[in-house]
Design a protein around this motif. Structure first.
Motif, mmCIF file in Angstrom:
data_model
loop_
_atom_site.group_PDB
_atom_site.id
_atom_site.type_symbol
_atom_site.label_atom_id
_atom_site.label_comp_id
_atom_site.label_asym_id
_atom_site.label_seq_id
_atom_site.Cartn_x
_atom_site.Cartn_y
_atom_site.Cartn_z
ATOM 1 N N PRO A 209 0.720 -14.620 -6.586
ATOM 2 C CA PRO A 209 0.707 -13.488 -5.456
ATOM 3 C C PRO A 209 -0.960 -13.054 -5.461
ATOM 4 N N GLN A 210 -1.528 -12.865 -4.502
ATOM 5 C CA GLN A 210 -2.826 -11.970 -4.179
ATOM 6 C C GLN A 210 -2.885 -11.376 -2.986
ATOM 7 N N ALA A 211 -3.611 -10.525 -2.909
ATOM 8 C CA ALA A 211 -3.970 -9.645 -1.534
ATOM 9 C C ALA A 211 -4.356 -10.233 -0.453
ATOM 10 N N GLY A 212 -3.886 -10.166 0.560
ATOM 11 C CA GLY A 212 -4.497 -10.876 1.687
ATOM 12 C C GLY A 212 -3.572 -11.941 2.417
ATOM 13 N N GLY A 213 -3.071 -11.559 3.476
ATOM 14 C CA GLY A 213 -2.011 -12.426 4.180
ATOM 15 C C GLY A 213 -2.431 -13.183 5.358
ATOM 16 N N PRO B 75 16.004 3.843 -9.528
ATOM 17 C CA PRO B 75 15.596 2.529 -9.904
ATOM 18 C C PRO B 75 15.249 1.517 -8.848
ATOM 19 N N CYS B 76 14.599 0.760 -8.994
ATOM 20 C CA CYS B 76 14.089 -0.516 -8.102
ATOM 21 C C CYS B 76 15.144 -1.574 -8.077
ATOM 22 N N THR B 77 15.983 -1.621 -8.871
ATOM 23 C CA THR B 77 16.934 -2.680 -9.149
ATOM 24 C C THR B 77 17.401 -3.297 -7.578
ATOM 25 N N ASP B 78 17.631 -2.463 -6.797
ATOM 26 C CA ASP B 78 18.505 -2.869 -5.347
ATOM 27 C C ASP B 78 17.248 -3.184 -4.414
ATOM 28 N N PHE B 79 16.002 -3.042 -4.679
ATOM 29 C CA PHE B 79 14.898 -3.245 -3.807
ATOM 30 C C PHE B 79 14.433 -4.996 -4.214
ATOM 31 N N ALA B 80 14.935 -5.502 -5.211
ATOM 32 C CA ALA B 80 14.327 -6.721 -5.446
ATOM 33 C C ALA B 80 15.006 -7.808 -4.678
ATOM 34 N N ARG B 81 13.997 -8.828 -4.298
ATOM 35 C CA ARG B 81 14.526 -9.721 -3.212
ATOM 36 C C ARG B 81 14.766 -11.082 -4.215
ATOM 37 N N THR B 82 13.875 -11.407 -5.328
ATOM 38 C CA THR B 82 13.977 -12.568 -5.920
ATOM 39 C C THR B 82 14.223 -12.397 -7.424
ATOM 40 N N ASP B 83 14.446 -13.369 -8.430
ATOM 41 C CA ASP B 83 14.416 -12.934 -9.810
ATOM 42 C C ASP B 83 13.170 -12.483 -10.289
ATOM 43 N N ALA B 84 12.032 -12.889 -9.848
ATOM 44 C CA ALA B 84 10.714 -12.306 -10.189
ATOM 45 C C ALA B 84 10.689 -11.021 -10.003
ATOM 46 N N ASP B 85 11.164 -10.717 -8.848
ATOM 47 C CA ASP B 85 11.089 -9.127 -8.532
ATOM 48 C C ASP B 85 11.799 -8.422 -9.466
ATOM 49 N N ARG B 86 13.152 -9.093 -9.442
ATOM 50 C CA ARG B 86 14.174 -8.303 -10.391
ATOM 51 C C ARG B 86 13.663 -7.899 -12.013
ATOM 52 N N GLN B 87 13.062 -8.878 -12.378
ATOM 53 C CA GLN B 87 12.379 -8.850 -13.725
ATOM 54 C C GLN B 87 11.217 -7.697 -13.884
ATOM 55 N N THR B 88 10.462 -7.919 -12.698
ATOM 56 C CA THR B 88 9.318 -7.083 -12.768
ATOM 57 C C THR B 88 9.866 -5.500 -12.469
ATOM 58 N N SER C 200 1.750 -6.423 -8.648
ATOM 59 C CA SER C 200 0.825 -7.096 -8.956
ATOM 60 C C SER C 200 -0.522 -6.365 -8.987
ATOM 61 N N ILE C 201 -0.871 -5.614 -7.931
ATOM 62 C CA ILE C 201 -2.202 -5.050 -7.812
ATOM 63 C C ILE C 201 -2.206 -3.983 -8.707
ATOM 64 N N ALA C 202 -1.178 -3.277 -9.043
ATOM 65 C CA ALA C 202 -1.362 -2.262 -10.099
ATOM 66 C C ALA C 202 -1.533 -2.996 -11.358
ATOM 67 N N GLY C 203 -1.072 -4.092 -11.810
ATOM 68 C CA GLY C 203 -1.724 -4.973 -13.006
ATOM 69 C C GLY C 203 -3.113 -5.393 -13.007
ATOM 70 N N LEU C 204 -3.728 -5.595 -11.638
ATOM 71 C CA LEU C 204 -4.953 -5.682 -11.568
ATOM 72 C C LEU C 204 -5.837 -4.641 -11.849
ATOM 73 N N ILE C 205 -5.415 -3.579 -11.193
ATOM 74 C CA ILE C 205 -6.242 -2.249 -11.125
ATOM 75 C C ILE C 205 -6.038 -1.696 -12.714
ATOM 76 N N GLY C 206 -5.042 -1.985 -13.415
ATOM 77 C CA GLY C 206 -4.681 -1.562 -15.058
ATOM 78 C C GLY C 206 -4.741 -0.175 -15.135
ATOM 79 N N ASN C 207 -5.487 0.239 -16.291
ATOM 80 C CA ASN C 207 -5.281 1.584 -16.526
ATOM 81 C C ASN C 207 -6.620 2.455 -16.362
ATOM 82 N N GLY C 208 -7.328 2.052 -15.487
ATOM 83 C CA GLY C 208 -8.532 2.788 -14.949
ATOM 84 C C GLY C 208 -8.463 3.769 -13.969
ATOM 85 N N GLU C 209 -9.311 4.458 -13.543
ATOM 86 C CA GLU C 209 -9.322 5.772 -12.817
ATOM 87 C C GLU C 209 -8.345 5.890 -11.759
ATOM 88 N N VAL C 210 -8.279 4.574 -10.893
ATOM 89 C CA VAL C 210 -7.234 4.624 -9.826
ATOM 90 C C VAL C 210 -5.982 4.784 -10.248
#
Length: 535
Positions: free
Chosen positions: A531-535, A52-65, A126-136
């Protein structure tokens, strides 16, 4: 590359044009992957403990996701110093979404969102959500990782507390007099000392991109892939090109979007973003001045002055914003820069500039907070600290004040929209006072034996201008995909169907787009800071 607050002044969805032809990578006889460095056996043979990723969350948004059971997390152990693999170790945080069709699985696809300092662990959902259920997503385990020192990787670059970061944001640093320059440089020295004291010189000396690439060489083998599949955005392209140089025979597929050009000389590297952001601002202004009520006037040539006429009063008199806070000049300009990263934010920016005319700083402060990764509770990620720390071990040192002054002068000429009206400065840079030497130097990419990879470059990219992508593709003998797009990075983000399709076919089938392919513009919807790609 993420633009630092002082970077511009001080240094700092469509039709496919052409035929879509299946072009395989250059088929030089598949050489074996590079031999492992002696002493790394225990790292290459480690078994990852996904959970589980619980201990990897830094923010409330991360914890929920991260609570979604489709994500799991682990730490990868690597040497802190590859010259001493039996010494201290570091832990690289990784978050995974397993391939949706296990029977069709090709392997793992690592991704980095940029920065330096961006968290791949926070970015992956975030990027997984944008990629969706496609081939990648069907055929790859999608893995986001926090490079060494970043996010929840350990040890973490943690040089400043929240109060110190707030104080830095409040400090305008606009005084270009000798006294002002001395004050700014003392702040750089104080930050360097804090990092040395709180993080340690041994960590500071080993967080560069050179070592991130070495971590990836371990990571892709430990997850069971003979060769690396990788998508890097912005600074993430620098990780990719560095990996390609060190381990060209270990690459299966690599998409580099929003290219950092490692061949630029010291002066060029400090001016390239000024050109890109001024071009992006002019494009925004062109869209704005054609509308009634645009706060930038009626013509593009005068828009830069109109912007500064609107924002310079904030130097002495910040305006109220939400939550009892105020909008300063620095935060206002950071908000403008943030919105220029994506055409989808132009409407939000225009509304924010209108708000300033009404004595309201809400939108621009929200944009600035998004740039600085400030959470609703007032805390920050470690992006603001990791950005200079990694840059300073990746780059040369500017020590000549005459060169610093010339860079400042040229930046003001190139990017007048960012001119605060205080004149050029001969202040040296933060890295000029860094306590450990660089581990990399500028230079063209040399990667003999590298298969043909894909470089994606957007014509209106502000932070990593189009020309940099052309240059990187030439250095790497890569296939260049040009995208008519006013934003920073585009592939696999649902912003341009043509670019998404080209990246998908390459990653899945190793089928590259035809030479000289251009993806036509796809109109971006209006948006809010996200959040978006690119920093």
């Amino acid at each position: 590359m993420r633009l630092s607050r002082r970077a511009v002044v001080a240094s700092t969805f469509t039709l496919l044009v052409g035929l879509s032809i299946a072009v395989p990578p250059v088929a030089a006889a598949a050489p074996a992957p590079a031999p492992a460095q002696p002493g790394l056996d225990r790292f290459l043979s480690q078994e990852l403990s996904w959970g589980p990723c619980t201990d990897f969350a830094r923010t409330d948004a991360d914890r929920q996701t991260f609570a979604d059971p489709k994500f799991d997390c682990t730490y990868l152990e690597v040497p802190l110093d590859y010259a001493n693999p039996d010494g201290k170790t570091a832990k690289i945080a990784m978050l995974r979404q397993k391939a949706l069709d296990p029977a069709a699985r090709i392997g793992s696809l690592f991704t980095d969102p940029g920065g330096p300092g961006g968290s791949g662990v926070s970015f992956l959902p975030s990027i997984a959500g944008l990629i969706g259920n496609g081939e990648v997503a069907q055929k790859f385990d999608l893995i986001g990782f926090d490079p060494r020192g970043v996010g929840v990787s350990e040890p973490t670059i943690d040089c400043s507390n929240t109060a110190e970061i707030d104080a830095d944001r409040a400090d305008l640093d606009l005084d270009t007099s000798p006294e002002g320059v001395a004050k700014t440089e003392q702040e750089y020295k104080d930050f360097a000392q804090r990092c040395a004291d709180r993080v340690g010189l041994d960590v500071l000396a080993n967080v560069g991109t050179r070592d991130v690439a070495r971590d990836l060489q371990i990571a892709h083998q430990v997850v069971g892939d003979e060769k690396l599949n990788y998508v890097g955005y912005s600074y993430g392209t620098h990780i990719g090109s560095e990996f390609a140089e060190q381990f060209p025979q270990s690459v299966r597929a690599m998409v580099l979007d929003g290219a950092v050009d490692p061949s630029l000389n010291p002066v060029e590297s400090r001016l390239t973003q000024a050109r890109g952001f001024q071009r992006a601002f002019d494009n925004f202004a062109k869209a704005c001045v054609g509308q009634a009520g645009c706060p930038l006037g009626t013509d593009v040539p005068g828009a830069s002055k109109k912007l500064q006429d609107l924002l310079r009063p904030l130097i002495n008199t910040p305006v109220p914003a939400a939550g009892g806070r105020t909008l300063s000049y620095n935060d206002a300009m950071t908000g403008v820069l943030t919105a220029l990263y994506s055409e989808s934010l132009w409407g939000f920016l225009q509304e924010g500039l209108v708000q300033v005319t009404q004595g309201n700083g809400a939108n621009l402060l929200r944009l600035a907070d998004a740039y600085y990764e400030r959470a609703p509770d007032g805390s920050y990620s470690n992006l603001l600290e990791a950005f200079p720390v990694i840059n300073c071990v990746d780059s040369d040192r500017l020590t000549d004040r005459s060169v610093a002054l010339e860079i400042s002068k040229e930046s003001l000429e190139i990017a007048p929209f960012y001119d605060a009206g205080v004149g050029p400065s001969d202040a040296l840079e933060q890295c000029s006072f860094w306590p450990v030497p660089p581990t990399s130097q500028p230079g063209p990419v040399e990667a003999p034996g590298l298969p043909t990879v894909l470089v994606v470059s957007s014509t209106g990219d502000p932070a990593t201008p189009y020309e940099d992508g052309v240059s990187l593709a030439r250095q790497m003998k890569a296939r260049l995909l040009t995208v008519e797009n006013d934003g920073h990075t585009v592939a696999l983000q649902g912003a341009n169907a043509c670019a998404d399709a080209a990246a998908t076919r390459y990653l899945v089938d190793l089928t590259l787009p035809a030479q000289d392919t251009t993806c036509a513009r796809q109109t971006a919807p209006g948006g809010q800071p996200a959040p978006q790609a690119g920093g």
